[in-house]
Scaffold this active site. Structure first.
Site, PDB file in Angstrom:
ATOM      1  N   HIS A  10       0.844  -1.196   0.000  1.00 40.09           N
ATOM      2  CA  HIS A  10       0.000   0.000   0.000  1.00 40.09           C
ATOM      3  C   HIS A  10       0.880   1.247   0.000  1.00 40.09           C
ATOM      4  O   HIS A  10       2.078   1.179   0.284  1.00 40.09           O
ATOM      5  CB  HIS A  10      -0.844   0.070   1.277  1.00 40.09           C
ATOM      6  CG  HIS A  10      -1.840  -1.020   1.442  1.00 40.09           C
ATOM      7  ND1 HIS A  10      -3.161  -0.883   1.094  1.00 40.09           N
ATOM      8  CD2 HIS A  10      -1.709  -2.274   1.944  1.00 40.09           C
ATOM      9  CE1 HIS A  10      -3.807  -2.005   1.380  1.00 40.09           C
ATOM     10  NE2 HIS A  10      -2.948  -2.870   1.899  1.00 40.09           N
ATOM     11  N   TYR A  39      -2.108  -1.475   8.933  1.00 38.37           N
ATOM     12  CA  TYR A  39      -1.001  -2.149   8.254  1.00 38.37           C
ATOM     13  C   TYR A  39      -0.059  -2.776   9.282  1.00 38.37           C
ATOM     14  O   TYR A  39       0.021  -2.332  10.421  1.00 38.37           O
ATOM     15  CB  TYR A  39      -0.180  -1.158   7.422  1.00 38.37           C
ATOM     16  CG  TYR A  39      -0.983  -0.246   6.542  1.00 38.37           C
ATOM     17  CD1 TYR A  39      -1.761  -0.743   5.500  1.00 38.37           C
ATOM     18  CD2 TYR A  39      -0.965   1.135   6.738  1.00 38.37           C
ATOM     19  CE1 TYR A  39      -2.492   0.104   4.685  1.00 38.37           C
ATOM     20  CE2 TYR A  39      -1.697   1.991   5.924  1.00 38.37           C
ATOM     21  CZ  TYR A  39      -2.461   1.474   4.904  1.00 38.37           C
ATOM     22  OH  TYR A  39      -3.187   2.314   4.096  1.00 38.37           O
ATOM     23  N   HIS A 115      -2.370  -3.152  -3.586  1.00 39.71           N
ATOM     24  CA  HIS A 115      -3.769  -3.040  -3.169  1.00 39.71           C
ATOM     25  C   HIS A 115      -4.704  -3.025  -4.388  1.00 39.71           C
ATOM     26  O   HIS A 115      -5.690  -3.742  -4.441  1.00 39.71           O
ATOM     27  CB  HIS A 115      -3.917  -1.749  -2.338  1.00 39.71           C
ATOM     28  CG  HIS A 115      -5.263  -1.530  -1.747  1.00 39.71           C
ATOM     29  ND1 HIS A 115      -5.561  -0.445  -0.960  1.00 39.71           N
ATOM     30  CD2 HIS A 115      -6.414  -2.240  -1.833  1.00 39.71           C
ATOM     31  CE1 HIS A 115      -6.832  -0.514  -0.590  1.00 39.71           C
ATOM     32  NE2 HIS A 115      -7.365  -1.597  -1.112  1.00 39.71           N
ATOM     33  N   LYS A 135      -8.962   2.009  -6.450  1.00 36.82           N
ATOM     34  CA  LYS A 135      -8.099   3.144  -6.134  1.00 36.82           C
ATOM     35  C   LYS A 135      -6.737   2.870  -6.741  1.00 36.82           C
ATOM     36  O   LYS A 135      -6.460   1.751  -7.168  1.00 36.82           O
ATOM     37  CB  LYS A 135      -8.011   3.390  -4.635  1.00 36.82           C
ATOM     38  CG  LYS A 135      -7.861   2.129  -3.791  1.00 36.82           C
ATOM     39  CD  LYS A 135      -7.544   2.434  -2.355  1.00 36.82           C
ATOM     40  CE  LYS A 135      -8.745   2.849  -1.544  1.00 36.82           C
ATOM     41  NZ  LYS A 135      -8.421   3.041  -0.123  1.00 36.82           N
ATOM     42  N   CYS A 137      -3.783   2.986  -5.253  1.00 34.90           N
ATOM     43  CA  CYS A 137      -2.851   2.427  -4.274  1.00 34.90           C
ATOM     44  C   CYS A 137      -2.270   1.092  -4.756  1.00 34.90           C
ATOM     45  O   CYS A 137      -3.026   0.227  -5.138  1.00 34.90           O
ATOM     46  CB  CYS A 137      -3.604   2.232  -2.951  1.00 34.90           C
ATOM     47  SG  CYS A 137      -2.626   1.449  -1.661  1.00 34.90           S
TER      48      CYS A 137
END
Ligand SMILES: [Zn+2]
Length: 150
Positions: A10, A39, A115, A135, A137
């Site tokens: 990420h 995380y 991700h 997204k 990421c």
């Protein structure tokens, strides 16, 4: 101990021109209702690796993939105007590689991905294309980074 077979990369989705500390990360995750950072590891721009969550506990980072994965987040991911960009510094890349190598040696990892690669495959062709990303990421192609292969 839970079964671990996946490493997910990420980014913090913060600008490369501004610092985002582990304290900032913690504050933001607690405000989202987590009891700690979602995380397992956070890599600062200077390459320092912060341990955020015990590996024995599932992370809180991708719905549907938390149970068997380890989450690594790096500081950055956006350019100075806020656009997605691989902003990893040399020290960050080196620390990421070192961390992934250590984890691969310790767990039976079968996949390392970003991700965005876990976004739903909307057209069912077995490939998650950019148009399907939920997204951006982690703002770089994990599969094309030789230091992050199995
Ligand atoms: Zn992410």
């Amino acid at each position: 101990m839970r079964t671990i077979n996946l490493i997910v990369i990420h980014c913090s989705a913060t600008k490369e021109t501004s610092a985002y500390t582990v304290e900032d990360l913690k504050r933001d995750h607690l405000s989202r209702g987590f009891n700690e950072i979602g995380y397992h590891f956070y890599i600062r721009r200077n390459g320092i690796i912060e341990v955020c969550r015990a590996i024995s506990k599932p992370g809180a980072h991708v719905i549907g993939y938390n149970a068997h994965s380890i989450a690594i987040c790096y500081e950055g991911g956006l350019d100075s105007s806020g656009k997605p960009k691989d902003t990893r510094t040399g020290p960050q890349k080196a620390s990421m590689q070192e961390l992934v190598t250590t984890l691969k040696a310790k767990y039976k990892i079968t996949r390392i991905c970003g991700h965005r690669d876990l976004s739903p495959d909307l057209n069912g062709n077995s490939t998650v294309e950019p148009s399907e990303w939920i997204k951006a990421c982690p703002c770089f192609d994990v599969s094309s980074d030789p230091s992050l292969r199995l």
